[in-house]
Design a protein around this motif. Structure first.
Motif, PDB file in Angstrom:
ATOM      1  N   VAL A   1       0.969  -1.184  -0.160  1.00 45.05           N
ATOM      2  CA  VAL A   1       0.152  -0.009  -0.079  1.00 45.05           C
ATOM      3  C   VAL A   1       1.069   1.156  -0.011  1.00 45.05           C
ATOM      4  CG1 VAL A   1      -1.890   1.380   1.187  1.00 45.05           C
ATOM      5  CG2 VAL A   1      -1.795  -1.329   1.143  1.00 45.05           C
ATOM      6  N   THR A   2       0.976   2.063  -0.881  1.00 39.87           N
ATOM      7  CA  THR A   2       1.829   3.376  -1.277  1.00 39.87           C
ATOM      8  C   THR A   2       1.599   4.180  -0.037  1.00 39.87           C
ATOM      9  OG1 THR A   2       1.335   3.160  -3.721  1.00 39.87           O
ATOM     10  CG2 THR A   2       2.305   5.134  -2.736  1.00 39.87           C
ATOM     11  N   GLY A   3       3.143   4.401   0.590  1.00 41.62           N
ATOM     12  CA  GLY A   3       3.223   5.112   1.553  1.00 41.62           C
ATOM     13  C   GLY A   3       3.151   4.529   2.962  1.00 41.62           C
ATOM     14  N   THR A   4       2.877   3.188   2.954  1.00 45.68           N
ATOM     15  CA  THR A   4       2.678   2.776   4.340  1.00 45.68           C
ATOM     16  C   THR A   4       3.650   1.171   4.267  1.00 45.68           C
ATOM     17  OG1 THR A   4       1.088   1.024   3.634  1.00 45.68           O
ATOM     18  CG2 THR A   4       0.281   2.903   4.215  1.00 45.68           C
ATOM     19  N   ASN A   5       3.639   0.632   5.520  1.00 42.34           N
ATOM     20  CA  ASN A   5       4.326  -0.589   5.677  1.00 42.34           C
ATOM     21  C   ASN A   5       3.319  -1.961   5.469  1.00 42.34           C
ATOM     22  OD1 ASN A   5       6.896   0.555   6.101  1.00 42.34           O
ATOM     23  ND2 ASN A   5       6.068   0.743   8.436  1.00 42.34           N
ATOM     24  N   ASN A   6       2.288  -1.710   4.916  1.00 45.69           N
ATOM     25  CA  ASN A   6       1.188  -2.643   4.969  1.00 45.69           C
ATOM     26  C   ASN A   6       1.491  -3.354   3.420  1.00 45.69           C
ATOM     27  OD1 ASN A   6      -1.124  -4.351   4.972  1.00 45.69           O
ATOM     28  ND2 ASN A   6      -2.421  -2.781   4.217  1.00 45.69           N
ATOM     29  N   GLY A   7       1.747  -4.742   3.461  1.00 50.99           N
ATOM     30  CA  GLY A   7       1.902  -5.081   1.986  1.00 50.99           C
ATOM     31  C   GLY A   7       2.146  -6.650   2.280  1.00 50.99           C
ATOM     32  N   CYS A   8       2.411  -7.388   0.977  1.00 49.87           N
ATOM     33  CA  CYS A   8       2.463  -8.881   1.039  1.00 49.87           C
ATOM     34  C   CYS A   8       3.387  -9.255  -0.272  1.00 49.87           C
ATOM     35  CB  CYS A   8       1.332  -9.472   0.856  1.00 49.87           C
ATOM     36  SG  CYS A   8       0.097  -9.084  -0.415  1.00 49.87           S
ATOM     37  N   VAL A   9       3.597 -10.320  -0.515  1.00 48.74           N
ATOM     38  CA  VAL A   9       4.453 -10.875  -1.777  1.00 48.74           C
ATOM     39  C   VAL A   9       3.349 -12.063  -2.250  1.00 48.74           C
ATOM     40  CG1 VAL A   9       6.591 -10.585  -0.865  1.00 48.74           C
ATOM     41  CG2 VAL A   9       5.569 -12.453  -0.344  1.00 48.74           C
ATOM     42  N   THR A  10       3.635 -11.996  -3.832  1.00 49.83           N
ATOM     43  CA  THR A  10       2.697 -13.059  -4.324  1.00 49.83           C
ATOM     44  C   THR A  10       3.288 -14.406  -4.302  1.00 49.83           C
ATOM     45  OG1 THR A  10       4.199 -12.571  -6.326  1.00 49.83           O
ATOM     46  CG2 THR A  10       2.394 -11.253  -6.147  1.00 49.83           C
ATOM     47  N   ASP A  11       2.378 -15.284  -4.420  1.00 52.93           N
ATOM     48  CA  ASP A  11       2.656 -16.675  -4.348  1.00 52.93           C
ATOM     49  C   ASP A  11       3.269 -17.381  -5.580  1.00 52.93           C
ATOM     50  OD1 ASP A  11       0.351 -17.115  -5.837  1.00 52.93           O
ATOM     51  OD2 ASP A  11      -0.954 -17.651  -4.147  1.00 52.93           O
ATOM     52  N   LEU A  12       3.088 -18.749  -5.582  1.00 56.27           N
ATOM     53  CA  LEU A  12       3.903 -19.275  -6.794  1.00 56.27           C
ATOM     54  C   LEU A  12       3.022 -19.198  -8.120  1.00 56.27           C
ATOM     55  CD1 LEU A  12       5.083 -22.872  -5.103  1.00 56.27           C
ATOM     56  CD2 LEU A  12       6.359 -20.934  -5.767  1.00 56.27           C
ATOM     57  N   ASP A  13       1.683 -18.901  -7.703  1.00 55.93           N
ATOM     58  CA  ASP A  13       0.955 -18.686  -8.984  1.00 55.93           C
ATOM     59  C   ASP A  13       0.802 -16.983  -9.366  1.00 55.93           C
ATOM     60  OD1 ASP A  13       0.269 -21.425  -9.603  1.00 55.93           O
ATOM     61  OD2 ASP A  13      -1.010 -21.341  -7.828  1.00 55.93           O
ATOM     62  N   GLY A  14       1.477 -16.250  -8.691  1.00 57.66           N
ATOM     63  CA  GLY A  14       1.468 -14.847  -8.843  1.00 57.66           C
ATOM     64  C   GLY A  14       0.380 -14.048  -8.149  1.00 57.66           C
ATOM     65  N   ASN A  15      -0.461 -14.794  -7.353  1.00 54.70           N
ATOM     66  CA  ASN A  15      -1.657 -14.333  -6.608  1.00 54.70           C
ATOM     67  C   ASN A  15      -1.246 -13.572  -5.394  1.00 54.70           C
ATOM     68  OD1 ASN A  15      -3.385 -15.467  -8.731  1.00 54.70           O
ATOM     69  ND2 ASN A  15      -3.424 -17.397  -7.595  1.00 54.70           N
ATOM     70  N   PHE A  16      -2.080 -12.468  -4.901  1.00 57.27           N
ATOM     71  CA  PHE A  16      -2.082 -12.011  -3.419  1.00 57.27           C
ATOM     72  C   PHE A  16      -3.032 -11.589  -3.057  1.00 57.27           C
ATOM     73  CE2 PHE A  16      -2.166  -8.491  -6.572  1.00 57.27           C
ATOM     74  CZ  PHE A  16      -3.046  -7.516  -5.919  1.00 57.27           C
ATOM     75  N   SER A  17      -3.251 -11.546  -1.674  1.00 54.52           N
ATOM     76  CA  SER A  17      -4.560 -11.214  -0.840  1.00 54.52           C
ATOM     77  C   SER A  17      -4.023 -10.175   0.116  1.00 54.52           C
ATOM     78  CB  SER A  17      -5.163 -12.308  -0.518  1.00 54.52           C
ATOM     79  OG  SER A  17      -6.460 -11.875   0.342  1.00 54.52           O
ATOM     80  N   LEU A  18      -4.717  -8.802   0.077  1.00 52.61           N
ATOM     81  CA  LEU A  18      -4.467  -7.849   1.105  1.00 52.61           C
ATOM     82  C   LEU A  18      -5.636  -6.805   1.599  1.00 52.61           C
ATOM     83  CD1 LEU A  18      -1.760  -6.512   2.255  1.00 52.61           C
ATOM     84  CD2 LEU A  18      -1.873  -4.810   0.128  1.00 52.61           C
ATOM     85  N   LYS A  19      -5.828  -6.627   2.779  1.00 52.24           N
ATOM     86  CA  LYS A  19      -6.863  -5.772   3.032  1.00 52.24           C
ATOM     87  C   LYS A  19      -6.363  -4.214   2.921  1.00 52.24           C
ATOM     88  CE  LYS A  19      -9.241  -8.465   6.525  1.00 52.24           C
ATOM     89  NZ  LYS A  19      -9.627  -8.522   7.756  1.00 52.24           N
ATOM     90  N   VAL A  20      -7.157  -3.449   2.182  1.00 49.81           N
ATOM     91  CA  VAL A  20      -6.757  -2.053   1.803  1.00 49.81           C
ATOM     92  C   VAL A  20      -7.873  -1.239   1.984  1.00 49.81           C
ATOM     93  CG1 VAL A  20      -5.693  -0.818  -0.094  1.00 49.81           C
ATOM     94  CG2 VAL A  20      -5.286  -3.181   0.226  1.00 49.81           C
ATOM     95  N   ASP A  21      -7.620   0.222   2.211  1.00 54.99           N
ATOM     96  CA  ASP A  21      -8.894   1.063   2.360  1.00 54.99           C
ATOM     97  C   ASP A  21      -9.199   1.374   0.864  1.00 54.99           C
ATOM     98  OD1 ASP A  21      -8.845   1.261   5.032  1.00 54.99           O
ATOM     99  OD2 ASP A  21      -7.652   2.870   5.142  1.00 54.99           O
ATOM    100  N   LYS A  22     -10.550   1.526   0.588  1.00 54.13           N
ATOM    101  CA  LYS A  22     -10.797   2.063  -0.723  1.00 54.13           C
ATOM    102  C   LYS A  22     -10.434   3.193  -1.055  1.00 54.13           C
ATOM    103  CE  LYS A  22     -15.123  -0.486  -1.108  1.00 54.13           C
ATOM    104  NZ  LYS A  22     -16.734  -0.423  -1.151  1.00 54.13           N
ATOM    105  N   GLY A  23      -9.883   3.560  -2.364  1.00 54.67           N
ATOM    106  CA  GLY A  23      -9.223   4.802  -3.004  1.00 54.67           C
ATOM    107  C   GLY A  23      -7.742   4.806  -2.839  1.00 54.67           C
ATOM    108  N   LYS A  24      -7.134   3.577  -2.150  1.00 55.53           N
ATOM    109  CA  LYS A  24      -5.809   3.755  -1.744  1.00 55.53           C
ATOM    110  C   LYS A  24      -4.913   3.177  -3.020  1.00 55.53           C
ATOM    111  CE  LYS A  24      -5.210   5.211   2.539  1.00 55.53           C
ATOM    112  NZ  LYS A  24      -4.351   6.321   2.733  1.00 55.53           N
ATOM    113  N   GLU A  25      -3.858   3.470  -3.399  1.00 56.26           N
ATOM    114  CA  GLU A  25      -2.860   3.100  -4.075  1.00 56.26           C
ATOM    115  C   GLU A  25      -1.998   1.685  -3.780  1.00 56.26           C
ATOM    116  OE1 GLU A  25      -1.111   6.434  -5.744  1.00 56.26           O
ATOM    117  OE2 GLU A  25      -2.512   6.754  -7.185  1.00 56.26           O
TER     118      GLU A  25
END
Length: 1006
Positions: free
Chosen positions: A35-59
């Motif tokens: 999440v741009t400008g924060t430390n909130n994030g993750c990395v993609t798995d073996l299939d390139g997928n990701f899941s993350l909780k994000v406020d609407k409108g964020k980048e």
């Protein structure tokens, strides 16, 4: 309220999913999704997928090494599909090769490189320091920290030592054969090392020991950019031997004398006075090391660089200054560097390029009375007893027969050397047809140097002057090298799949040198330095000049199909004036091929894991003609040959040296295989195997006494080097922390295959100490001596070991507490025939590791370098012995053999340095494992935020700390440097030590 607000915030967040792919539709594993400008994030798995909780409108910012980062806005709950484009700047990385550049991905030879970033920001006084340990198979034995070292002081070896002659690599700077020691590291853009014949054969006869290509920075289109870099640091010696104090020396002396049947020399009262310092002049405890190492050790570097230009003309100019003061008074070096690089495009078809570099150095070294050079200081430092006072109570100097080095420093006796290097390179490249170019390059390198070597007589007291008179030797030396290259180059692509490139050229070269020496002595006073001020008695003068020339034809052909199947062929045809007609020309070809099998259909299932895989094969030949003497095939006259004419002895001239007119090139044949792999687009692995054999090595051949003429050269030697190289490099990101981990490892097996008609071995016999050998079937530069099996514990054990007798060492028979030498040939006696090859001082294994990370402007880098399977040896003053004022033992002798200490560290004590168990009798007891791991560099830096510096007109500001040679881990002799140079003198600890440097620096860009 806080709990309610937190609950509402979590409810406002949306769990989103997504997938990250490349442009071909393949999933990207391990991509960073933040999440741009924060430390909130993750990395993609073996299939390139990701899941993350994000406020609407964020980048979200999605990034991955080797790809361009991308920012997407969260607008709903649906899956987010992201496609990352490849970063072509990384994928199309090029390296400098002979007469051009190539994509790293398309290389088929073995080439390693170091970039400006790898060299940058360190407190370097020489380029060799900067590349040590950075590339597998490239060994740099940097065994001295002396200011003003040149290329000859750093033994550079690429894939082992392949000849008995000069084994240093060819050094190319901006297209011209040159030197590296006088370069400013801040001016360097990249360094490439051509390690095999496939990559180096286009340089032919000078490339047998490898090629180092240095490319300096050039201007780029855009507004002027000013860079200033500076470092300020302090040096201290790394390791030094630990010697006993006066009280300990007195106790050891009494015990050694008792072992020899002599009365004690020191009373208990004497020993107490040595220990408590109550009588500093009658019973001194002089710290000679502390008195010697009083130089400031301060060093600083400055570099100002201005670059920029337009489409039609670009420039880069820089000035640099290096000031390095020694850790001992009168050692120092001042160096000034000036460089100007210009590139111009007067028309669409014409490219012009020019490089000018000038360096001036003033190197100083202390001297002593008579002809003692600076190494003699370290000899005396290791020799002088702590019982000898440096200064007497009345102000006079204390001294031994060899002198007092502190008095020499006080007298300011020194040698000054001024070195001037000028290099000019100009080229013109014209496009004849869209794919056909013609290039002319002319190069001129000139060196001029002068040395003023003053040896002052030093007065120790009213009755004794060491050296009698002041002596001055002056040397003037100059050389220049002029060369021209004419190159025709053609490039073509067929059906967008077949890529063809051809290069052909002609090279001419002329070299000339001139030297003059003059000597006078007996000056009116010690402040005069001009030869004319001295007397003419005993004056001498000498001079010489030499010329060499070369002509060469060279060419290269490259072909690849879709970047998948790669082929390259090189040739060089060299002619030299060093050999006689009929033997002057040598042909040096090479071929190499590569297969990028990761592009094949069958590799698709593995593409996610290993996205790049390439196999390389190569074979080639190189030459060498670099031997002592410029005219080994020309019969010359020696002057001052005395003949009787008419009953009177008169001076004349005669031929005294035999020559061999059939001399030809040494030939080095190399074949090898390599494998390049990239895992997950993050981990790069390069593996190489090589086999390099040098035959027809030019060696001196001994002539019989009845022949009357001295030795001559012949093509008789043969040496093989074979080994493996591995390098690893990993780049990653965790949150906002970017990090990198890398390492390299090399193993080289060196073996002498032929020593010629002179026999199967050559023994180094210096001062009746046969410490080393060159023997067929063994590595070059091997120690030669006796194997040991502990200590003799009784007279009966000695008689049982050698029932048929033994050879005395130092005029002594073995006694209990002496080393037990192994009777290797089992003949019941110990003699010279029992000596064995013990091990080599050339390391078989070299390695390096690097770690780095950066976070919010902070960065840290750690580099470790080392060697293994290598031996070292220290003897005489380096180990120390007991013999009055003219020596002192090291602390290892405190743990010596006695009847109560049978498992001691050293043998029994004796008086003198010659004896059955002393290191002057070469054995594997005194030869020790010189493997080591050194913390070569630690750097911590901080880059100021742009939001601050742009307000004052700056583009970039970085401050940093750098530590060099901070720690050394080794099992080598206590206090000794495992990289200590190995010659007969330096085995005695007679050398300027390596230094530990702590420095601070700043880089500013305007």
């Amino acid at each position: 309220m806080v709990a309610l607000w937190t609950s509402l915030h979590l409810m406002a967040q949306t769990a989103i999913t997504g997938n990250v792919k490349d442009v071909s539709g393949e999933p990207i594993i391990g991509a960073s999704v933040m999440v741009t400008g924060t430390n909130n994030g993750c990395v993609t798995d073996l299939d390139g997928n990701f899941s993350l909780k994000v406020d609407k409108g964020k980048e979200l910012t999605i990034s991955y090494v080797g790809f361009k980062s991308k920012t997407v806005k969260v607008s709903g709950n649906g899956p987010i599909q992201v496609t990352l484009e490849e970063n072509n700047a990384l994928l199309n990385e090029v390296v400098v090769v002979g007469f051009g550049t190539q994509k790293k991905a398309n290389l088929t030879g073995s080439v390693s490189s170091v970039s400006a970033e790898d060299l940058g920001n360190r407190s370097l006084t020489s380029v060799a320091m900067g590349i040590e340990g950075k590339m597998p198979g490239v060994q740099i034995k940097n065994n001295t920290g002396r200011p003003g070292v040149d290329d000859s002081d750093n033994a550079i070896r690429i894939r082992g030592t392949g000849t008995f002659n000069n084994a240093s690599p060819m050094i190319i700077v901006d297209g011209m054969e040159s030197t590296m020691y006088n370069l400013d590291p801040n001016d360097i853009e990249s360094i490439s090392v051509l390690k095999d014949a496939a990559s180096a054969s286009i340089y032919g006869s000078k490339a047998a020991n490898g090629v180092i290509i240095v490319t300096t920075k050039r201007g780029k289109e855009g507004k002027a950019q000013i860079n200033y870099a500076a470092t300020f640091g302090w040096q201290r010696r790394t390791n030094s031997a630990k010697y006993v104090n006066s009280a300990e020396y007195a106790e050891l002396t009494n015990e050694a004398r008792a072992n020899e049947g002599m009365a004690p020399l020191y009373t208990a009262e004497d020993i107490q006075k040595f220990r408590d310092g109550s009588d500093p002049y009658g019973h001194p405890n002089t710290d000679w090391f502390g008195l010697m190492y009083r130089g400031s050790g301060f060093q600083m570097t400055h570099n100002l660089n201005i670059s920029g230009g337009s489409k039609d003309i670009r420039y880069m100019t820089s000035v640099g200054y290096t000031d390095q003061n020694g850790i001992i008074k009168n050692f120092g070096n001042d160096r000034y560097n000036v460089r100007l690089n210009l590139d111009a495009n007067p028309s669409k078809r014409l490219e012009l390029s020019m490089s000018m570099a000038y360096t001036r150095e003033n190197v100083t070294k202390p001297t002593g009375p008579n002809s003692n050079d600076y190494n003699y200081y370290f000899y005396l430092l290791s020799k002088l007893s702590p019982m000898v006072p440096c200064y007497l109570e009345n102000g006079d100097y204390g001294y031994i027969g060899d002198g007092n080095p502190i008095a020499w420093l006080d007298a300011n006796s020194k040698a000054d050397q001024i070195r001037n290097n000028l290099q000019l390179v100009g080229s013109l490249k014209y496009t004849i047809l869209p794919r056909l170019t013609f290039k002319v390059m002319s190069s001129y390198k000139a060196y001029s140097g002068e040395t003023h070597d003053m040896h002052k007589a030093v007065r120790y007291n009213a009755n004794y002057v060491h050296g009698t008179v002041d002596k001055l030797t002056e040397n003037l030396y100059s050389d220049f090298r002029f060369s021209n290259d004419y190159i025709l180059e053609y490039t073509q692509t067929f059906d967008k799949a077949h890529h063809f490139h051809a290069l052909g050229g002609y090279h001419t070269e002329y070299f000339r040198d001139h030297g003059i020496d003059a000597y006078r002595e007996d000056f009116p006073n010690s402040d005069l330095y001009d030869l004319n001020a001295a007397g003419t008695k005993n004056q001498t003068s000498a001079g010489s000049r030499h010329e060499l020339s070369m002509l060469s034809w060279f060419g290269r052909v490259n072909y690849d199909y879709l970047g998948r199947y790669l082929f390259e062929a090189n040739m060089r045809y060299d002619g030299t004036s060093r050999f006689a007609k009929g033997h002057r020309w040598g042909f040096f070809p090479s071929v190499s091929a590569g297969w990028r099998f990761s592009d094949e259909k069958f590799w698709e299932p593995l593409q996610r894991v290993i996205d790049n895989a390439k196999l390389r094969l190569s074979w080639g030949q190189l030459g060498n003609q670099d031997i002592a003497g410029y005219y080994p095939t020309v019969s010359t006259l020696s002057l001052d040959q005395m003949y009787p004419f008419g009953g009177v002895i008169r001076p004349g001239a005669a031929t005294t040296k035999a020559v061999n007119k059939k001399l030809k090139w040494e030939t080095t044949t190399t074949w090898g295989a390599g494998l390049d792999l990239t895992f997950f687009n993050r981990l790069n692995v390069v593996f190489d195997y090589y086999n390099k054999t040098t035959s027809d090595i030019l060696m001196p051949v001994t002539t019989p006494m009845t022949f009357a003429l001295t030795d001559y050269y012949d093509n008789v030697g043969k040496v093989r080097n074979s080994g493996i190289e591995l390098s690893l490099d990993y780049h990653g990101r965790v949150g906002k922390v970017n990090y990198n981990v890398g390492g390299n490892f090399a193993y080289n097996k060196n073996k002498i295959l032929n020593m010629g008609s002179g026999g199967d071995q050559y023994i180094y016999d210096t001062n009746n100490a046969c410490y080393a050998i060159m023997r067929k079937g063994y590595p070059m530069n091997s120690f030669f001596g006796y194997k040991t099996d502990g200590y003799f514990q009784s007279e009966e054990e000695i008689k049982a070991a050698y029932p048929n007798g033994w050879t005395q060492f130092g005029g002594r028979d073995p006694e209990p507490g002496d080393l037990k030498y192994v009777d290797t040939n089992k003949d019941g006696k110990l003699d010279a025939n029992d000596r064995q090859v013990l091990g080599s001082w050339n390391p078989a294994i070299t390695f390096g590791f690097n770690l780095g990370a950066d976070w919010k402007g902070f960065d840290i880098a750690l580099f470790l370098q080392g060697a293994a399977d290598v031996k070292g040896y220290v003897t005489r003053e380096g180990v120390g012995y007991i013999n009055g004022d003219a020596c002192k033992p090291t602390t290892m002798w405190l743990n010596h053999w006695t009847t109560d200490n049978r498992n001691a560290k050293t043998p029994r004590l004796i008086v003198g340095m010659e004896g059955w168990s002393m290191p002057t009798t070469t054995s594997d007891f005194w030869m020790q494992d010189a493997s080591y791991l050194r913390l070569k560099t630690l750097q911590i830096g901080y880059t100021l935020p742009k939001s601050i510096i742009t307000k004052i007109g700056l583009t970039n500001v970085r401050i940093f700390y750098t530590g060099e040679n901070l720690l050394t881990f080794t099992g080598f002799m206590d206090g000794m440097d495992p990289e200590a140079p190995v010659t007969n003198d330096n085995l005695r600890n007679n050398y300027y030590p390596q230094t530990r440097t702590n420095s601070f620096g700043i880089n500013v860009t305007f």
